[in-house]
Design a protein around this motif. Sequence first.
Motif, PDB file in Angstrom:
ATOM      1  N   ALA A 173       0.832  -1.208   0.000  1.00  0.00           N
ATOM      2  CA  ALA A 173       0.000   0.000   0.000  1.00  0.00           C
ATOM      3  C   ALA A 173       0.869   1.262   0.000  1.00  0.00           C
ATOM      4  N   ARG A 174       1.968   1.223   0.757  1.00  0.00           N
ATOM      5  CA  ARG A 174       2.884   2.379   0.800  1.00  0.00           C
ATOM      6  C   ARG A 174       3.495   2.615  -0.568  1.00  0.00           C
ATOM      7  N   LEU A 175       3.975   1.530  -1.200  1.00  0.00           N
ATOM      8  CA  LEU A 175       4.583   1.665  -2.524  1.00  0.00           C
ATOM      9  C   LEU A 175       3.556   2.135  -3.561  1.00  0.00           C
ATOM     10  N   GLU A 176       2.366   1.603  -3.474  1.00  0.00           N
ATOM     11  CA  GLU A 176       1.321   2.012  -4.414  1.00  0.00           C
ATOM     12  C   GLU A 176       1.027   3.501  -4.284  1.00  0.00           C
ATOM     13  N   ALA A 177       0.986   3.992  -3.055  1.00  0.00           N
ATOM     14  CA  ALA A 177       0.733   5.420  -2.840  1.00  0.00           C
ATOM     15  C   ALA A 177       1.861   6.264  -3.448  1.00  0.00           C
ATOM     16  N   LEU A 178       3.112   5.816  -3.261  1.00  0.00           N
ATOM     17  CA  LEU A 178       4.242   6.550  -3.841  1.00  0.00           C
ATOM     18  C   LEU A 178       4.187   6.522  -5.366  1.00  0.00           C
ATOM     19  N   ILE A 179       3.906   5.355  -5.920  1.00  0.00           N
ATOM     20  CA  ILE A 179       3.826   5.223  -7.378  1.00  0.00           C
ATOM     21  C   ILE A 179       2.729   6.129  -7.925  1.00  0.00           C
ATOM     22  N   ASN A 180       1.578   6.097  -7.283  1.00  0.00           N
ATOM     23  CA  ASN A 180       0.470   6.945  -7.733  1.00  0.00           C
ATOM     24  C   ASN A 180       0.833   8.420  -7.652  1.00  0.00           C
ATOM     25  N   GLN A 181       1.571   8.774  -6.612  1.00  0.00           N
ATOM     26  CA  GLN A 181       1.976  10.172  -6.465  1.00  0.00           C
ATOM     27  C   GLN A 181       2.892  10.580  -7.614  1.00  0.00           C
ATOM     28  N   ILE A 182       3.855   9.737  -7.948  1.00  0.00           N
ATOM     29  CA  ILE A 182       4.773  10.057  -9.045  1.00  0.00           C
ATOM     30  C   ILE A 182       4.027  10.090 -10.381  1.00  0.00           C
ATOM     31  N   MET A 183       3.198   9.078 -10.605  1.00  0.00           N
ATOM     32  CA  MET A 183       2.535   8.965 -11.905  1.00  0.00           C
ATOM     33  C   MET A 183       1.432  10.003 -12.090  1.00  0.00           C
ATOM     34  N   SER A 184       0.934  10.576 -11.006  1.00  0.00           N
ATOM     35  CA  SER A 184      -0.125  11.576 -11.146  1.00  0.00           C
ATOM     36  C   SER A 184       0.442  12.938 -11.539  1.00  0.00           C
ATOM     37  N   GLU A 185       1.731  13.086 -11.435  1.00  0.00           N
ATOM     38  CA  GLU A 185       2.357  14.377 -11.742  1.00  0.00           C
ATOM     39  C   GLU A 185       2.862  14.388 -13.182  1.00  0.00           C
ATOM     40  N   ASP A 186       2.551  15.446 -13.884  1.00  0.00           N
ATOM     41  CA  ASP A 186       3.062  15.655 -15.232  1.00  0.00           C
ATOM     42  C   ASP A 186       3.915  16.912 -15.233  1.00  0.00           C
ATOM     43  N   SER A 219      -2.066  22.557 -24.332  1.00  0.00           N
ATOM     44  CA  SER A 219      -1.179  22.761 -23.175  1.00  0.00           C
ATOM     45  C   SER A 219      -1.102  21.513 -22.288  1.00  0.00           C
ATOM     46  N   GLN A 220      -2.174  20.719 -22.240  1.00  0.00           N
ATOM     47  CA  GLN A 220      -2.141  19.487 -21.444  1.00  0.00           C
ATOM     48  C   GLN A 220      -1.349  18.382 -22.139  1.00  0.00           C
ATOM     49  N   ASN A 221      -1.206  18.479 -23.443  1.00  0.00           N
ATOM     50  CA  ASN A 221      -0.494  17.445 -24.199  1.00  0.00           C
ATOM     51  C   ASN A 221       1.007  17.714 -24.303  1.00  0.00           C
ATOM     52  N   ARG A 222       1.438  18.936 -24.038  1.00  0.00           N
ATOM     53  CA  ARG A 222       2.874  19.268 -24.070  1.00  0.00           C
ATOM     54  C   ARG A 222       3.461  18.910 -22.706  1.00  0.00           C
ATOM     55  N   ARG A 223       3.860  17.668 -22.565  1.00  0.00           N
ATOM     56  CA  ARG A 223       4.205  17.199 -21.224  1.00  0.00           C
ATOM     57  C   ARG A 223       5.222  16.055 -21.278  1.00  0.00           C
ATOM     58  N   ALA A 224       5.719  15.770 -20.089  1.00  0.00           N
ATOM     59  CA  ALA A 224       6.454  14.525 -19.825  1.00  0.00           C
ATOM     60  C   ALA A 224       5.757  13.908 -18.620  1.00  0.00           C
ATOM     61  N   ASN A 225       5.535  12.617 -18.685  1.00  0.00           N
ATOM     62  CA  ASN A 225       4.929  11.936 -17.540  1.00  0.00           C
ATOM     63  C   ASN A 225       5.740  10.684 -17.229  1.00  0.00           C
ATOM     64  N   PHE A 226       5.367  10.017 -16.164  1.00  0.00           N
ATOM     65  CA  PHE A 226       6.176   8.911 -15.648  1.00  0.00           C
ATOM     66  C   PHE A 226       5.397   7.608 -15.592  1.00  0.00           C
ATOM     67  N   ARG A 227       6.096   6.548 -15.847  1.00  0.00           N
ATOM     68  CA  ARG A 227       5.637   5.194 -15.563  1.00  0.00           C
ATOM     69  C   ARG A 227       6.636   4.632 -14.562  1.00  0.00           C
ATOM     70  N   VAL A 228       6.145   4.017 -13.522  1.00  0.00           N
ATOM     71  CA  VAL A 228       7.020   3.531 -12.455  1.00  0.00           C
ATOM     72  C   VAL A 228       7.010   2.016 -12.445  1.00  0.00           C
TER      73      VAL A 228
END
Length: 192
Positions: free
Chosen positions: A72-85, A179-188
Amino acid sequence: MKNIVKIAIISVAACLVVAGCSKKEPPKTEPTPEAAPVAEAPAAPAEPAVNADSLAAEQARLEAERLEAERARLEALINQIMSEDVYFDFDRFELTEKAKELLAQVGELLIKEKRFTITIEGHTDARGTEDYNFTLGAKRAMKVKEFLTAYGIEGERMESVSYGKEAPKAQGETEEAYSQNRRANFRVNIKQ
């Protein structure tokens, strides 16, 4: 007088008979106290019998709870990283101040959790040619990777990929969608 003597003899005889037939009471003596039973030392409380199977089951339950909490802790961290663009200005791949603040937070999370590896995905809006957008998306992903490397994240924990305009976050041909498409996002990913 003869009669009186006879009565006296009979009375004496009767007294002797009565006295001889009666039981003698034993002499009265103080009773001897009986020995009180010797108290045994109280036995130590019996330890509950520990069943090896129940102990193993309890250990397995605790381990399962620990693993679930960690998951659950790791999932929360992953979600936090992946939710940010990380967003970019039109036709640019330089990081904004806001992007640098966000990447510092991502960097902190990656420093704390060494098992995470990330894929940085670069994207563009729909304007421009396919080749141009693919190159621009790659530059955006590389800029993010360079920042995180400078922040202290090992290069082998990161890879970058460009999708150009092929994977838009928002549909439409408005500046808001662009503006929402000009981005970099993360997969963890979690390395084992």
